[in-house]
Design a protein around this motif. Structure first.
Motif, PDB file in Angstrom:
ATOM      1  N   TYR A 324       0.921  -1.370  -0.120  1.00 10.67           N
ATOM      2  CA  TYR A 324       0.065   0.061   0.011  1.00 10.67           C
ATOM      3  C   TYR A 324       0.944   1.347   0.107  1.00 10.67           C
ATOM      4  N   ALA A 325       2.075   0.978   0.185  1.00 12.21           N
ATOM      5  CA  ALA A 325       3.103   2.363   0.311  1.00 12.21           C
ATOM      6  C   ALA A 325       3.013   3.131  -0.948  1.00 12.21           C
ATOM      7  N   GLY A 326       3.068   2.375  -2.054  1.00  9.82           N
ATOM      8  CA  GLY A 326       3.002   3.257  -3.363  1.00  9.82           C
ATOM      9  C   GLY A 326       1.969   4.009  -3.889  1.00  9.82           C
ATOM     10  N   ARG A 327       0.830   3.264  -3.404  1.00 11.22           N
ATOM     11  CA  ARG A 327      -0.691   3.921  -3.552  1.00 11.22           C
ATOM     12  C   ARG A 327      -0.591   5.020  -2.723  1.00 11.22           C
ATOM     13  N   LEU A 328      -0.306   4.937  -1.612  1.00 10.58           N
ATOM     14  CA  LEU A 328      -0.479   6.421  -0.440  1.00 10.58           C
ATOM     15  C   LEU A 328       0.608   7.051  -1.136  1.00 10.58           C
ATOM     16  N   ALA A 329       1.586   7.044  -1.601  1.00 12.32           N
ATOM     17  CA  ALA A 329       2.455   7.872  -2.339  1.00 12.32           C
ATOM     18  C   ALA A 329       1.985   8.697  -3.351  1.00 12.32           C
ATOM     19  N   ALA A 330       1.223   7.667  -4.354  1.00 17.74           N
ATOM     20  CA  ALA A 330       0.467   8.344  -5.423  1.00 17.74           C
ATOM     21  C   ALA A 330      -0.514   9.355  -5.088  1.00 17.74           C
ATOM     22  N   ARG A 331      -1.175   9.098  -3.802  1.00 15.48           N
ATOM     23  CA  ARG A 331      -2.267   9.817  -3.382  1.00 15.48           C
ATOM     24  C   ARG A 331      -1.911  11.115  -2.661  1.00 15.48           C
ATOM     25  N   HIS A 332      -1.017  10.885  -1.751  1.00 17.97           N
ATOM     26  CA  HIS A 332      -0.489  11.880  -0.982  1.00 17.97           C
ATOM     27  C   HIS A 332       0.797  12.654  -1.053  1.00 17.97           C
ATOM     28  N   GLY A 333       1.713  12.069  -1.827  1.00 15.04           N
ATOM     29  CA  GLY A 333       2.887  12.639  -2.308  1.00 15.04           C
ATOM     30  C   GLY A 333       4.075  11.864  -1.645  1.00 15.04           C
ATOM     31  N   PHE A 334       5.502  11.929  -1.891  1.00 12.36           N
ATOM     32  CA  PHE A 334       6.445  11.072  -1.284  1.00 12.36           C
ATOM     33  C   PHE A 334       6.895  11.669   0.231  1.00 12.36           C
ATOM     34  N   ARG A 335       6.719  12.969   0.255  1.00 11.69           N
ATOM     35  CA  ARG A 335       7.017  13.627   1.483  1.00 11.69           C
ATOM     36  C   ARG A 335       6.300  13.246   2.645  1.00 11.69           C
ATOM     37  N   GLY A 443      16.480   4.620  16.791  1.00 13.00           N
ATOM     38  CA  GLY A 443      15.357   5.455  16.586  1.00 13.00           C
ATOM     39  C   GLY A 443      15.583   6.941  16.737  1.00 13.00           C
ATOM     40  N   ALA A 444      16.406   7.412  17.431  1.00 10.85           N
ATOM     41  CA  ALA A 444      16.835   8.973  17.374  1.00 10.85           C
ATOM     42  C   ALA A 444      17.219   9.073  15.743  1.00 10.85           C
ATOM     43  N   VAL A 445      18.302   8.483  15.409  1.00 12.07           N
ATOM     44  CA  VAL A 445      18.599   8.811  14.069  1.00 12.07           C
ATOM     45  C   VAL A 445      17.530   8.694  12.910  1.00 12.07           C
ATOM     46  N   THR A 446      16.674   7.748  13.096  1.00 10.72           N
ATOM     47  CA  THR A 446      15.304   7.882  12.377  1.00 10.72           C
ATOM     48  C   THR A 446      14.710   8.851  12.368  1.00 10.72           C
ATOM     49  N   LEU A 447      14.342   9.383  13.570  1.00 10.98           N
ATOM     50  CA  LEU A 447      13.446  10.507  13.803  1.00 10.98           C
ATOM     51  C   LEU A 447      14.034  11.849  13.297  1.00 10.98           C
ATOM     52  N   VAL A 448      15.483  12.157  13.617  1.00 11.42           N
ATOM     53  CA  VAL A 448      16.130  13.225  12.901  1.00 11.42           C
ATOM     54  C   VAL A 448      15.850  13.105  11.323  1.00 11.42           C
ATOM     55  N   THR A 449      16.135  11.956  10.740  1.00 12.71           N
ATOM     56  CA  THR A 449      15.975  11.858   9.341  1.00 12.71           C
ATOM     57  C   THR A 449      14.601  12.230   8.859  1.00 12.71           C
ATOM     58  N   ALA A 450      13.572  11.898   9.580  1.00 13.41           N
ATOM     59  CA  ALA A 450      12.084  12.179   9.508  1.00 13.41           C
ATOM     60  C   ALA A 450      12.204  13.581   9.333  1.00 13.41           C
ATOM     61  N   VAL A 451      12.692  14.468  10.055  1.00 12.00           N
ATOM     62  CA  VAL A 451      12.520  15.826  10.244  1.00 12.00           C
ATOM     63  C   VAL A 451      13.248  16.573   9.170  1.00 12.00           C
ATOM     64  N   PHE A 452      14.235  15.973   8.627  1.00 14.78           N
ATOM     65  CA  PHE A 452      15.051  16.588   7.414  1.00 14.78           C
ATOM     66  C   PHE A 452      14.039  16.151   6.109  1.00 14.78           C
ATOM     67  N   THR A 453      13.679  14.944   6.118  1.00 12.99           N
ATOM     68  CA  THR A 453      12.895  14.705   4.980  1.00 12.99           C
ATOM     69  C   THR A 453      11.694  15.276   4.832  1.00 12.99           C
ATOM     70  N   GLY A 454      11.100  15.716   5.903  1.00 13.66           N
ATOM     71  CA  GLY A 454       9.734  16.594   5.971  1.00 13.66           C
ATOM     72  C   GLY A 454       9.984  17.906   5.415  1.00 13.66           C
ATOM     73  N   LEU A 455      11.632  18.264   5.811  1.00 16.65           N
ATOM     74  CA  LEU A 455      11.691  19.644   5.303  1.00 16.65           C
ATOM     75  C   LEU A 455      12.110  19.883   3.867  1.00 16.65           C
ATOM     76  N   TRP A 456      13.022  18.808   3.457  1.00 17.45           N
ATOM     77  CA  TRP A 456      13.661  18.939   2.178  1.00 17.45           C
ATOM     78  C   TRP A 456      13.028  17.953   0.981  1.00 17.45           C
ATOM     79  N   LEU A 457      12.516  16.982   1.199  1.00 13.27           N
ATOM     80  CA  LEU A 457      11.851  16.088   0.180  1.00 13.27           C
ATOM     81  C   LEU A 457      10.762  16.775  -0.624  1.00 13.27           C
ATOM     82  N   ALA A 458      11.055  16.857  -1.780  1.00 16.94           N
ATOM     83  CA  ALA A 458       9.855  17.816  -2.401  1.00 16.94           C
ATOM     84  C   ALA A 458       8.571  16.838  -2.317  1.00 16.94           C
ATOM     85  N   ARG A 459       7.723  17.972  -2.377  1.00 21.54           N
ATOM     86  CA  ARG A 459       6.099  17.353  -2.476  1.00 21.54           C
ATOM     87  C   ARG A 459       5.803  16.951  -3.688  1.00 21.54           C
ATOM     88  N   THR A 460       6.364  15.899  -4.025  1.00 20.84           N
ATOM     89  CA  THR A 460       6.098  15.216  -5.391  1.00 20.84           C
ATOM     90  C   THR A 460       5.371  13.925  -5.389  1.00 20.84           C
TER      91      THR A 460
END
Length: 489
Positions: A324-335, A443-460
């Motif tokens: 379902y991950a690809g379908r959700l990305a198609a609907r809501h975007g990668f970010r 867990g900490a590294v993953t959460l920090v990456t989530a923050v940067f991904t939310g800021l930098w990953l294009a809403r595509t």
């Protein structure tokens, strides 16, 4: 009548091809998770420490990571059937060597050979499948079946590993590959047709050698640093050599006309961010999974079989959520989807960092499931984002690079989190405390990456149409999608 017979024969051949390629990839993915269940028994019977277990896992992942892209090029240049069957033969023979290994050194050697076989087998299996389905819609459907059916190996690994190890000891987890490999060789030699791409690029030998040496030196320094001491001349020399080799790799790749890793792709922010996040996914997922069975056996006192069953929620969640991950990305975007996945995975790992010897399993399984669901949500959309960032004809290459970065992250995850545990133990902490620190760090590294991904990953959002490979990849399947899938079209 003749036409109908030809069509039926064609469908039959394609059915055999799908079965053979799925079973080969199933064997590779099964090996990813079946070994984890047997690590406590390996440690006991081979009289090794944590460092030895790290090498048993990383020797395999390192070779897969560094040779995956080259395996696809080999398949296109020298024949996909030839490379696939060679990979199966090497993987099967190496599995027998692993089962007969009298020491950690021999086992690590066998695991490295398994990695070489897997790096040839996996991309060639996908290239064979793509070449046999020239119609885009049929190709996507076939790759979806390939990913889903072979991905069952991930879920089967912990249970099969626990059962086999409990009944026969750790060598049995490698011997299970022998009948599968022999069947694949016999059927493949008889029924697979040969295909190749005469226009495939030349093999990037300097880039491949430098990448193996660079990541290998870094891995050695990280794994052995906890045992030898971080200021040891050998460790400092290893880390320095890794830096020099990495610089040489970048310099060589920048000058080659057909590099294995085109550095120009990293000028695209979407491509760079998605691959950086994928590296963290591999780091946190593989690094933490390395310790799951050890936690249940050494901290909570479970049997090896029970520990294999107890780790199952992670794999089951990944198998259930990934489609379902690809379908959700198609609907809501990668970010949105990737960030959500990384947050869930990070929270699951942090929650695992608070589990202790007396924590009931009813308060443990959901933490594993949460982490697995989060990783599954992130992986396919991250591959899709990397593909979307490049030209359509380079989609297979982008997918292969994404898979390679995840494998590199996995190598570093086992090395770094193992070093965390060893460092904590050297300071007087218990193994349980060291594991808690490792889970919390992941867990900490993953959460920090989530923050940067939310800021930098294009809403595509993914492009419409059948050319969205990430929608066809299941858990772990992205580790094989590479340039061969495009060159065979």
């Amino acid at each position: 009548m003749t036409a109908s017979r030809v069509a039926a024969g064609s469908r039959s051949n394609r059915g055999v091809l799908l079965t053979v390629t799925c079973l080969g990839q199933f064997m590779v993915l099964l090996d990813n998770t079946i070994v984890g269940a047997a690590l406590p028994d390996m440690q006991h019977r081979l009289h090794t420490q944590l460092t030895g277990l790290q090498w048993i896992v990383d020797a395999y992942v390192l070779l897969v990571a560094m040779l995956l892209l080259s395996g696809g090029v080999f398949a296109d240049r020298f024949g996909r059937k030839r490379v696939y069957l060679t990979g199966v033969a090497v993987f099967t023979a190496a599995s027998v060597l692993c089962s007969l290994a009298p020491s950690v050194g021999w086992l690590v050697t066998g695991r490295a050979l398994q990695g070489i076989g897997a790096a040839a087998l996996s991309p060639a299996s996908l290239a064979l499948l793509a070449a046999a389905h020239p119609v885009p819609q049929e190709r996507v459907r076939a790759i979806g079946l390939w990913a889903g059916l072979s991905g069952i190996g991930l879920a089967a690994g912990p249970v099969a590993g626990g059962v086999l190890t409990e009944a026969f000891g750790w060598p049995a987890i490698f011997l299970v590959n022998l009948p599968i490999g022999l069947v694949l060789l016999l059927v493949g030699l008889r029924h697979l047709g040969e295909t190749r791409n005469p226009g495939a690029p030349a093999i990037d030998v300097p880039g491949t050698v430098l990448s193996v040496l660079a990541v290998g030196a870094l891995t050695y320094g990280l794994i052995e640093g906890g045992a030898r001491g971080w200021t040891s001349p050998v460790i400092l020399g290893s880390l320095a050599a890794a830096a020099v080799l990495l610089a040489a790799f970048v310099a060589v790749e920048a000058r080659r006309s057909a590099p294995m890793l085109p550095l120009r792709l990293f000028r695209q922010r979407l491509f760079t961010v998605s691959n950086a996040a994928m590296t963290v996914v591999g780091f946190a997922l593989m690094g933490s999974s390395f310790f799951f069975s050890q936690f249940f056996v050494y901290v909570q006192g479970s049997s090896i079989l029970r520990a294999g069953l107890q780790t199952l929620p992670l794999s089951l969640a990944m198998v259930a959520v990934s489609p379902y991950a690809g379908r959700l990305a198609a609907r809501h975007g990668f970010r949105a989807v990737v960030t959500t996945g990384l947050v869930l995975a990070g929270l699951g790992l942090l929650a695992l960092g608070t589990v202790h010897a007396d924590t009931g399993y009813g308060n443990v399984w959901w933490r594993l499931g949460l982490a697995g669901a989060g990783f599954a949500l992130a992986m396919s959309p991250l591959t899709g984002a990397a593909i979307q960032a490049v030209d359509p004809q380079e989609g297979g290459l982008a997918s292969g690079i994404s898979s390679t970065t995840r494998q590199i992250g996995a190598v570093l995850g086992v090395a770094v989190l193992g070093a965390v545990v060893r460092t904590r133990q050297s300071g007087g902490a218990s193994f349980e405390t060291g594991l808690d620190s490792a889970f919390l760090a992941a867990g900490a590294v993953t959460l920090v990456t989530a923050v940067f991904t939310g800021l930098w990953l294009a809403r595509t959002k993914p492009a419409e149409g059948p050319a969205t490979p990430h929608r066809a990849t299941g858990p772990g399947a992205g580790a094989t999608a590479n340039e061969a899938s495009v060159q065979s079209r």
